[in-house]
Design a protein around this motif. Structure first.
Motif, short mmCIF file in Angstrom:
data_model
loop_
_atom_site.label_atom_id
_atom_site.label_comp_id
_atom_site.label_asym_id
_atom_site.label_seq_id
_atom_site.Cartn_x
_atom_site.Cartn_y
_atom_site.Cartn_z
N GLY A 174 0.80 -1.23 0.00
CA GLY A 174 0.00 0.00 0.00
C GLY A 174 0.82 1.27 0.00
N GLU A 175 2.14 1.12 -0.10
CA GLU A 175 3.00 2.29 -0.17
C GLU A 175 3.88 2.20 -1.41
N ILE A 410 0.82 5.20 -13.36
CA ILE A 410 0.35 3.87 -13.74
C ILE A 410 0.23 2.98 -12.51
N THR A 411 1.24 3.00 -11.66
CA THR A 411 1.27 2.14 -10.48
C THR A 411 0.20 2.54 -9.47
N ARG A 412 0.03 3.83 -9.26
CA ARG A 412 -0.98 4.32 -8.33
C ARG A 412 -2.39 3.99 -8.82
N GLU A 416 -5.25 1.48 -6.94
CA GLU A 416 -6.60 1.95 -6.61
C GLU A 416 -7.66 1.09 -7.28
N ARG A 417 -7.45 0.74 -8.53
CA ARG A 417 -8.42 -0.04 -9.29
C ARG A 417 -8.54 -1.47 -8.74
N GLU A 421 -8.50 1.18 -2.85
CA GLU A 421 -7.93 2.07 -1.84
C GLU A 421 -6.74 2.82 -2.44
N LYS A 422 -6.54 4.02 -1.92
CA LYS A 422 -5.45 4.83 -2.43
C LYS A 422 -4.13 4.47 -1.75
#
Length: 485
Positions: A174-175, A410-412, A416-417, A421-422
């Motif tokens: 998540g980071e 792209i990675t972020r 999320e998709r 979650e962000k």
């Protein structure tokens, strides 16, 4: 017999368990290099090796994805070799023994090598696959990351062709990491004179153990105990109050690990035998009270031993103990730009005694280049005042964040998709090889990802099973969304 064959994704855990069987200490990666070359040959993939030992294995795009930009996936093949002092384990010859404990995989009384074995396993799983869609990929396996970033330092120019790099050496699901600290080592060497030990002395051994240790970058802000500092604190006090004379001192191990254990052999006059025991018990209670919340298993022991043949001269002992006490350890400053990020720190990593010399290894980190050299000079000045010979390593640069990075977006978006979650986008206080890659390949677009690993660089190292599945799914989705050339 496989221990991890029930875990998903099976192919990643298969390769992780396989490389656990291959000894791979830093600077002694011959066996894992041989394994990688055999793997490439068996998979009929192109590979090459540079002069320092780095391996690059290339795989062409799957059908329909030939026009995508080429992506370089990168991990280091060495591992930190730490074990509990009571365990008989030879890291140059013995396999790591993984076990499943409460949703985590950990080793039996040693480091696990998930840093960065899980990245290596993911690369191998991808290279061996025949049902995963991706564009052209290159997999870079670097040597000796843990003790000097030697592979990244000596990577040959034009060794790879990709313009996008996915570093697989992060430790937090998540980071997403887009920057890291730079670092440098500072080593002090004391010449010591040894004198014969008087006969009318009480000899004893002091042990500091049970500390968590941990990564000198990721964990430096957690308030963990440093065995070297704790041991020296008592030795310094006892030398003043009871005439303690030091014979032997050793503590810590690796420059990038917080010292978990430290030991000393010393003597006091016979009439101080009981007073020093009482003082040590009081000191032990003080340390356990101070560290109770963060280090509940810290253990301090004083036990009698054979009379040592020699003790360090009083003058040299005075200089040594004073300089270790004065040497800073821990967080020096926090980032002014990124909330919660350590900017500058230093680690009093190891004290090693051999014959007529005591060597003290420290490491400094900072995301500000000038601050890195400032704290290294501060440590140098402390030991030079005590008459030590002080040298610095070559150091390595930090990786400055690029918030406009294409691969970051792209990675972020992928995270999320997939997981609704962000992710957190941040820099890390630990060192990554990315800064060195950027020096030779200034146009590289880079990001670092990985599953959750805790206790890296200590026998408590463990990797969270559920996050490995997320890491794998995320990696495959990133590759599916790489833009065309």
């Amino acid at each position: 017999m496989s221990v991890l064959n029930s875990l998903e994704p099976k192919v990643v855990w298969h390769y992780f368990e396989e490389i656990c069987q291959i000894p791979r200490p830093s600077k002694k990666e011959e066996k894992i290099i041989s394994y990688l070359i055999s793997f490439a040959k068996n998979q009929q993939l192109k590979y090459k090796q540079d002069a320092i030992g780095n391996i690059l294995i290339s795989k062409p795009a799957t059908q329909g994805f030939e026009k995508m930009k080429s992506v370089l996936l990168q991990s280091h093949i060495d591992m930190v070799c730490e074990k509990h002092s009571w365990i008989n384990h030879d890291f140059e010859n013995d396999a790591i023994k993984p076990q499943i404990v409460d949703g985590w995989v950990k080793a039996t009384d040693t480091t696990l090598g998930a840093d960065d074995g899980i990245g290596v396993a993911a690369q191998l799983a991808l290279l061996a696959s025949d049902n995963i869609q991706h564009g052209p990929i290159e997999c870079l396996f670097t040597v000796d990351e843990e003790t000097g970033l030697t592979g990244a330092f000596n990577l040959e120019e034009n060794f790879f062709e990709s313009s996008i790099l996915l570093n697989l050496d992060s430790e937090d699901d998540g980071e997403l990491f887009i920057g890291c600290a730079g670092g440098i080592d500072t080593v002090a060497k004391f010449k010591i004179a040894n004198h014969a030990t008087p006969n009318n002395m009480f000899p004893f051994k002091i042990s500091i153990a049970g500390l968590k240790g941990g990564h000198s970058g990721d964990d430096i802000d957690k308030g963990l105990g440093n065995a070297n500092k704790i041991l020296n604190r008592f030795l310094w006090k006892a030398s003043k109050e009871f005439g303690l004379r030091l014979s032997k001192i050793n503590g810590g191990n690796l420059r990038n690990a917080i010292a978990r254990e430290a030991f000393a052999i010393a003597v006091v006059p016979q009439h101080q035998k009981e007073p020093i025991r009482v003082a040590f018990n009081i000191f032990s209670d003080e340390i356990q009270t101070e560290l109770n919340q963060i280090e509940p298993t810290v253990k301090l022991e004083l036990e009698s031993c054979d009379l040592p043949t020699s003790i360090i001269s009083e003058e040299d002992q005075h200089k040594l103990l004073n300089s270790i006490y004065a040497c800073p350890h821990g967080v020096i400053s926090m980032s002014k730009d990124i909330k919660g990020l350590v900017e500058t720190s230093t680690n009093l990593a190891a004290i090693k005694q051999n014959d007529n010399q005591i060597e003290i290894t420290t490491s400094q980190r900072s995301s500000v280049e000038s601050a890195k050299y400032d704290i290294a000079s501060m440590v140098q000045s402390v030991f030079e005042l005590a008459g030590a010979n002080v040298t610095h390593g070559d150091g390595y640069p930090g990786w400055q964040p690029n918030t406009n990075s294409e691969i970051l977006n792209i990675t972020r978006n992928s995270y999320e998709r997939l997981f609704n979650e962000k992710p957190i986008v941040r820099a890390i206080h630990a060192g990554l090889e990315c800064g060195l890659f950027l020096e030779k390949y200034p146009n590289l677009d880079m990001i670092s990802i990985g599953p959750t690993i805790r206790g890296a660089h200590s026998p408590d190292e463990k990797i969270e099973i559920d996050t490995v599945k997320k890491f794998w799914e995320h990696l495959l989705d990133i590759l599916l969304n790489i833009p065309k050339v």
